[in-house]
Design a protein around this motif. Structure first.
Motif, PDB file in Angstrom:
ATOM      1  N   THR A 127      -5.256  -0.728  -5.083  1.00 25.12           N
ATOM      2  CA  THR A 127      -3.904  -1.288  -5.179  1.00 25.12           C
ATOM      3  C   THR A 127      -3.056  -0.729  -4.027  1.00 25.12           C
ATOM      4  OG1 THR A 127      -4.176  -1.250  -7.551  1.00 25.12           O
ATOM      5  CG2 THR A 127      -1.927  -1.624  -6.744  1.00 25.12           C
ATOM      6  N   PRO A 128      -2.475  -1.591  -3.191  1.00 28.58           N
ATOM      7  CA  PRO A 128      -1.704  -1.086  -2.048  1.00 28.58           C
ATOM      8  C   PRO A 128      -0.614  -0.099  -2.485  1.00 28.58           C
ATOM      9  CG  PRO A 128      -1.995  -3.467  -1.892  1.00 28.58           C
ATOM     10  CD  PRO A 128      -2.531  -3.064  -3.237  1.00 28.58           C
ATOM     11  N   GLY A 129      -0.583   1.033  -1.827  1.00 33.55           N
ATOM     12  CA  GLY A 129       0.476   2.032  -2.053  1.00 33.55           C
ATOM     13  C   GLY A 129       0.246   2.950  -3.245  1.00 33.55           C
ATOM     14  N   GLU A 131      -2.279   5.029  -4.229  1.00 36.52           N
ATOM     15  CA  GLU A 131      -2.744   6.393  -3.966  1.00 36.52           C
ATOM     16  C   GLU A 131      -1.653   7.238  -3.298  1.00 36.52           C
ATOM     17  OE1 GLU A 131      -7.126   8.082  -2.824  1.00 36.52           O
ATOM     18  OE2 GLU A 131      -6.712   5.943  -2.792  1.00 36.52           O
ATOM     19  N   GLU A 132      -0.858   6.563  -2.477  1.00 36.02           N
ATOM     20  CA  GLU A 132       0.174   7.272  -1.715  1.00 36.02           C
ATOM     21  C   GLU A 132       1.396   7.624  -2.580  1.00 36.02           C
ATOM     22  OE1 GLU A 132       2.994   6.343   2.126  1.00 36.02           O
ATOM     23  OE2 GLU A 132       1.400   4.927   1.607  1.00 36.02           O
ATOM     24  N   HIS A 133       1.809   6.675  -3.444  1.00 30.19           N
ATOM     25  CA  HIS A 133       3.082   6.866  -4.144  1.00 30.19           C
ATOM     26  C   HIS A 133       2.959   7.238  -5.627  1.00 30.19           C
ATOM     27  CE1 HIS A 133       5.313   5.520  -0.678  1.00 30.19           C
ATOM     28  NE2 HIS A 133       4.526   4.454  -0.604  1.00 30.19           N
ATOM     29  N   GLU A 251       1.310  -3.750  -6.383  1.00 30.14           N
ATOM     30  CA  GLU A 251       1.745  -2.934  -5.251  1.00 30.14           C
ATOM     31  C   GLU A 251       2.651  -1.798  -5.730  1.00 30.14           C
ATOM     32  OE1 GLU A 251       3.461  -5.335  -2.119  1.00 30.14           O
ATOM     33  OE2 GLU A 251       4.338  -3.515  -1.225  1.00 30.14           O
ATOM     34  N   VAL A 252       2.480  -0.641  -5.127  1.00 30.21           N
ATOM     35  CA  VAL A 252       3.361   0.490  -5.452  1.00 30.21           C
ATOM     36  C   VAL A 252       4.041   0.923  -4.164  1.00 30.21           C
ATOM     37  CG1 VAL A 252       3.487   2.826  -6.431  1.00 30.21           C
ATOM     38  CG2 VAL A 252       1.693   1.259  -7.203  1.00 30.21           C
ATOM     39  N   SER A 253       5.361   0.976  -4.165  1.00 34.26           N
ATOM     40  CA  SER A 253       6.044   1.549  -3.005  1.00 34.26           C
ATOM     41  C   SER A 253       7.045   2.576  -3.485  1.00 34.26           C
ATOM     42  CB  SER A 253       6.743   0.489  -2.143  1.00 34.26           C
ATOM     43  OG  SER A 253       6.817  -0.726  -2.791  1.00 34.26           O
ATOM     44  N   LYS A 254       7.697   3.246  -2.546  1.00 37.49           N
ATOM     45  CA  LYS A 254       8.626   4.325  -2.923  1.00 37.49           C
ATOM     46  C   LYS A 254       9.719   3.752  -3.830  1.00 37.49           C
ATOM     47  CE  LYS A 254      10.743   8.299  -0.676  1.00 37.49           C
ATOM     48  NZ  LYS A 254      11.850   8.556  -1.515  1.00 37.49           N
TER      49      LYS A 254
END
Ligand SMILES: Cc1cc2nc3c(=O)[nH]c(=O)nc-3n(C[C@H](O)[C@H](O)[C@H](O)COP(=O)(O)OP(=O)(O)OC[C@H]3O[C@@H](n4cnc5c(N)ncnc54)[C@H](O)[C@@H]3O)c2cc1C
Length: 436
Positions: A127-129, A131-133, A251-254
């Motif tokens: 899923t985009p973002g 792992e990062e957010h 999608e996960v973003s800040k």
């Protein structure tokens, strides 16, 4: 006389530690080894409590060196990364301290029989973002990281949001409405009340935490009977948690999540609890794995290599003889598999024929904690094989007894009882939530 290579268990979690402890007590440190990449053990189903601050990892963690001495096995610290199956040796990475200095060099170790019990970690499904957010609760380190971020964000968001004229609460989004997500949501709501009482959260009651629980299936706790899902949903909603079922996060973003329909969900903090996969190095051992890296084992928990067994979350084990049915990733499964392998490996260590019946999982039901005085779940009726709905303090007490049973297997009855009493007394003298 030639020294016989030991039984080596890799992974001292819910299943592996019980196996090493029970074998160690019978056969001693020369014949039973346990390897783990960490130096302390924690019962993984407690990680949501560590994340919420209602359980202090510095009191809960048990040193593997202590457990090894008390249970008669040898503990070897290190992360397994490769096998030489022909020569029956395994390779461990060097152990380094927090500054990156080498404490122990890379090593190889001989095994007679190897049991892989290395567990699982979160599956972000590319899923985009994510792992990062998003934060996953796979280890004590991650649970502690979430706890510290929660404390920090409660204070920061209070200041920043007020300055910006935002009167909203701190938004926490939990992706995944299985046991982990549900238990974390309930635990956080309870922790929040205590955090406010100690003044950590300077927001007022109405603006404190808000939790959104997002599940892709059409109900939370989809693996359990629908009555359990319904009751858990009601209990969470009563505590102010917003539950979305049938929603897939794309999608996960800040600060925000998006679903496949384009809807957005605020997320000052995001926790990912939407599925598991086994560690990637398992795909490089030359053994069969499934699409989530689990080692494929037969109904005797054996891989295609007769000297290598696998149990718990890292194994795909058949369930009930039906094609395509596999055991779920649960502590109860790992516990029963460990007990089964104690018998198999005890025979091997005694040099007896190991022909033994196939492993059969007994499903006693599933319990989910929905706070400190409440639980919900289903118990399997022993005679009729029907499941019974249980809830409230009874369900919560039975849920806690699973943790106690694990401690009894590795610490004995007396020490488990003293620990439980100690914890009870501590609760009376310390804040309900860890504040530092
Ligand atoms: C927050 C949370 C709540 C949960 N709640 C429940 C619940 O209520 N009921 C339930 O039945 N289950 C629950 N589970 C699932 C349960 O924790 C797992 O199914 C269970 O722990 C699996 O046991 P295991 O022995 O296979 O692996 P684990 O307990 O995960 O242990 C794996 C061990 O392997 C070690 N390891 C990993 N890689 C390596 C390596 N390369 N080299 C050396 N060591 C390694 C790890 O350090 C760890 O000690 C929950 C899980 C989480 C995260």
């Amino acid at each position: 006389m030639n020294k016989v290579a030991p039984v080596v268990v890799v992974g001292g979690g819910a299943g592996g530690l019980e196996l090493a402890a029970k074998l160690g007590r019978r056969f001693g440190p020369e014949k039973v080894y346990l390897i783990d990449k960490m130096d302390e053990h924690i019962w993984k189903p407690s990680l949501h409590e560590v994340a919420a601050g209602t359980l202090d990892i510095h009191r809960e963690g048990l040193s593997y060196f202590m457990l090894a001495r008390d249970n008669g096995f040898t503990f070897v610290p290190g992360r397994l990364h490769a096998l030489d199956r022909e020569h029956k040796t395994l390779s461990l990475e060097a152990v380094c301290n927090a500054e990156g200095e080498e404490v122990l060099p890379a090593r190889t170790l001989e095994y007679g029989v190897l049991v892989l019990a290395v567990g699982s970690k979160s599956n972000f499904f590319n899923t985009p973002g994510a792992e990062e957010h998003a934060i996953a609760l796979d280890s004590t380190h991650q649970a502690e990281r979430f706890r510290m971020r929660l404390l920090y964000e409660l204070t920061r968001s209070s200041r920043v949001k007020s300055a910006e004229g935002d009167v909203g609460p701190l938004e926490i989004a939990i992706v995944g409405g299985g046991a982990t997500g549900v238990e974390l949501a309930a635990e956080l709501m309870e922790a929040d009340a205590s955090l406010q009482a100690y003044g950590t959260n300077t927001l007022d009651q109405a603006r404190s935490l808000h939790i959104t629980l997002i599940e892709g299936a059409d109900r939370i706790l989809a693996a359990l009977p629908s009555k359990v899902s319904l009751r858990a949903t009601q209990l969470l909603q009563k505590r102010g948690v917003t539950v979305h079922a049938g929603v897939r996060v794309s999608e996960v973003s800040k600060g925000v999540l998006k679903d496949t329909n384009g809807a957005q969900y605020p997320a000052d903090l995001c926790v990912w609890a939407a599925g598991i996969k086994a560690p990637a190095f398992l795909t490089e051992l030359g053994l069969e794995v499934n699409r989530i890296n689990q080692l494929v084992v037969n109904d005797h928990l054996q891989t295609a290599d007769p000297h290598i067994y696998a149990l718990g979350d890292c194994a795909q084990a058949p369930w009930g003889g039906e094609q395509g049915q596999y055991l779920p990733a649960r502590a109860q499964v790992a516990h029963q598999q460990a007990n089964y392998l104690v018998n198999v490996l005890a025979k091997k260590l005694k040099g007896l024929p190991t022909h033994i019946e196939a492993f059969e999982y007994k499903d006693y039901g599933s319990l989910v904690s929905v706070g400190h005085s409440k639980g919900v779940g289903s118990l399997m009726g022993v005679l009729q094989g029907r499941s019974w709905f249980v809830e409230g303090l009874v369900a919560r007490t039975m849920y806690m007894s699973l943790h106690l049973m694990h401690h009894m297997a590795i610490l004995g009855v007396l020490r488990t009882a003293s620990m439980a009493l100690g914890r009870l007394l501590l609760k009376r003298s310390a804040p309900r939530v860890k504040l530092h």
